[in-house]
Write a protein that holds these residues in place. Structure first.
Motif, short mmCIF file in Angstrom:
data_model
loop_
_atom_site.label_atom_id
_atom_site.label_comp_id
_atom_site.label_asym_id
_atom_site.label_seq_id
_atom_site.Cartn_x
_atom_site.Cartn_y
_atom_site.Cartn_z
N VAL A 32 0.84 -1.20 0.00
CA VAL A 32 0.00 0.00 0.00
C VAL A 32 0.87 1.25 0.00
O VAL A 32 0.65 2.18 -0.78
CB VAL A 32 -0.97 -0.01 1.20
N ALA A 33 1.90 1.27 0.85
CA ALA A 33 2.80 2.43 0.91
C ALA A 33 3.60 2.55 -0.39
O ALA A 33 3.87 3.66 -0.85
CB ALA A 33 3.74 2.31 2.09
N LEU A 34 3.94 1.43 -0.98
CA LEU A 34 4.69 1.45 -2.24
C LEU A 34 3.85 2.04 -3.37
O LEU A 34 4.34 2.85 -4.16
CB LEU A 34 5.14 0.03 -2.60
N LEU A 35 2.58 1.66 -3.42
CA LEU A 35 1.72 2.12 -4.51
C LEU A 35 1.19 3.54 -4.31
O LEU A 35 1.07 4.31 -5.26
CB LEU A 35 0.53 1.17 -4.68
N PHE A 36 0.86 3.89 -3.05
CA PHE A 36 0.16 5.15 -2.82
C PHE A 36 0.92 6.15 -1.96
O PHE A 36 0.44 7.24 -1.71
CB PHE A 36 -1.20 4.88 -2.18
N GLY A 37 2.11 5.78 -1.49
CA GLY A 37 2.89 6.68 -0.65
C GLY A 37 2.69 6.36 0.82
O GLY A 37 1.63 5.91 1.23
N SER A 38 3.72 6.63 1.59
CA SER A 38 3.67 6.32 3.01
C SER A 38 2.74 7.29 3.73
O SER A 38 3.01 8.49 3.80
CB SER A 38 5.08 6.40 3.59
N SER A 40 -0.07 8.57 2.94
CA SER A 40 -0.80 9.59 2.19
C SER A 40 -2.28 9.46 2.53
O SER A 40 -2.70 8.51 3.19
CB SER A 40 -0.57 9.39 0.68
N TRP A 41 -3.09 10.37 2.07
CA TRP A 41 -4.51 10.32 2.42
C TRP A 41 -5.17 9.07 1.85
O TRP A 41 -6.03 8.48 2.49
CB TRP A 41 -5.23 11.60 1.97
N ILE A 42 -4.76 8.62 0.67
CA ILE A 42 -5.36 7.42 0.09
C ILE A 42 -4.91 6.17 0.85
O ILE A 42 -5.70 5.25 1.06
CB ILE A 42 -5.08 7.29 -1.42
N SER A 43 -3.66 6.15 1.31
CA SER A 43 -3.18 5.03 2.11
C SER A 43 -3.95 4.94 3.42
O SER A 43 -4.33 3.84 3.86
CB SER A 43 -1.69 5.17 2.41
N ARG A 44 -4.19 6.06 4.03
CA ARG A 44 -4.94 6.08 5.29
C ARG A 44 -6.37 5.60 5.08
O ARG A 44 -6.93 4.90 5.93
CB ARG A 44 -4.91 7.47 5.90
N ILE A 45 -6.96 5.95 3.95
CA ILE A 45 -8.32 5.47 3.64
C ILE A 45 -8.31 3.96 3.46
O ILE A 45 -9.19 3.25 3.97
CB ILE A 45 -8.87 6.17 2.38
N ILE A 46 -7.31 3.43 2.76
CA ILE A 46 -7.22 1.99 2.55
C ILE A 46 -7.04 1.27 3.88
O ILE A 46 -7.72 0.28 4.16
CB ILE A 46 -6.08 1.66 1.56
N TYR A 47 -6.14 1.75 4.72
CA TYR A 47 -5.94 1.14 6.03
C TYR A 47 -7.22 1.21 6.86
O TYR A 47 -7.57 0.25 7.56
CB TYR A 47 -4.79 1.81 6.79
N GLY A 48 -7.91 2.33 6.79
CA GLY A 48 -9.18 2.47 7.52
C GLY A 48 -10.24 1.51 7.03
O GLY A 48 -10.96 0.89 7.83
#
Length: 69
Positions: A32-38, A40-48
């Motif tokens: 996730v961090a590799l694709l969307f950045g460590s 980032s707002w989209i990574s946080r949405i995915i984790y959520g």
């Protein structure tokens, strides 16, 4: 959470999260961090979403609609 489609969606998202954790554990690769950045707002949405879906899947433990043969 009665909808079958919603349950399968939650299960799919949780499996994706589990695969990401497996990659982190075995290869130290956070996809996730590799694709969307460590973080980032989209990574946080995915984790959520993964976390919310995991909580929704707790209802599987109380599901008494299945019968063993």
């Amino acid at each position: 959470m009665g909808s079958k489609c919603l349950r399968y969606t939650a299960l799919t998202i949780s499996i994706i999260g589990a695969v990401n954790w497996g990659l982190i554990g075995f290869f130290n690769l956070n996809l996730v961090a590799l694709l969307f950045g460590s973080m980032s707002w989209i990574s946080r949405i995915i984790y959520g979403l993964v976390g919310i879906c995991g909580l929704c899947l707790l209802t599987f433990y109380g599901d008494s609609n299945t019968e063993s043969e």
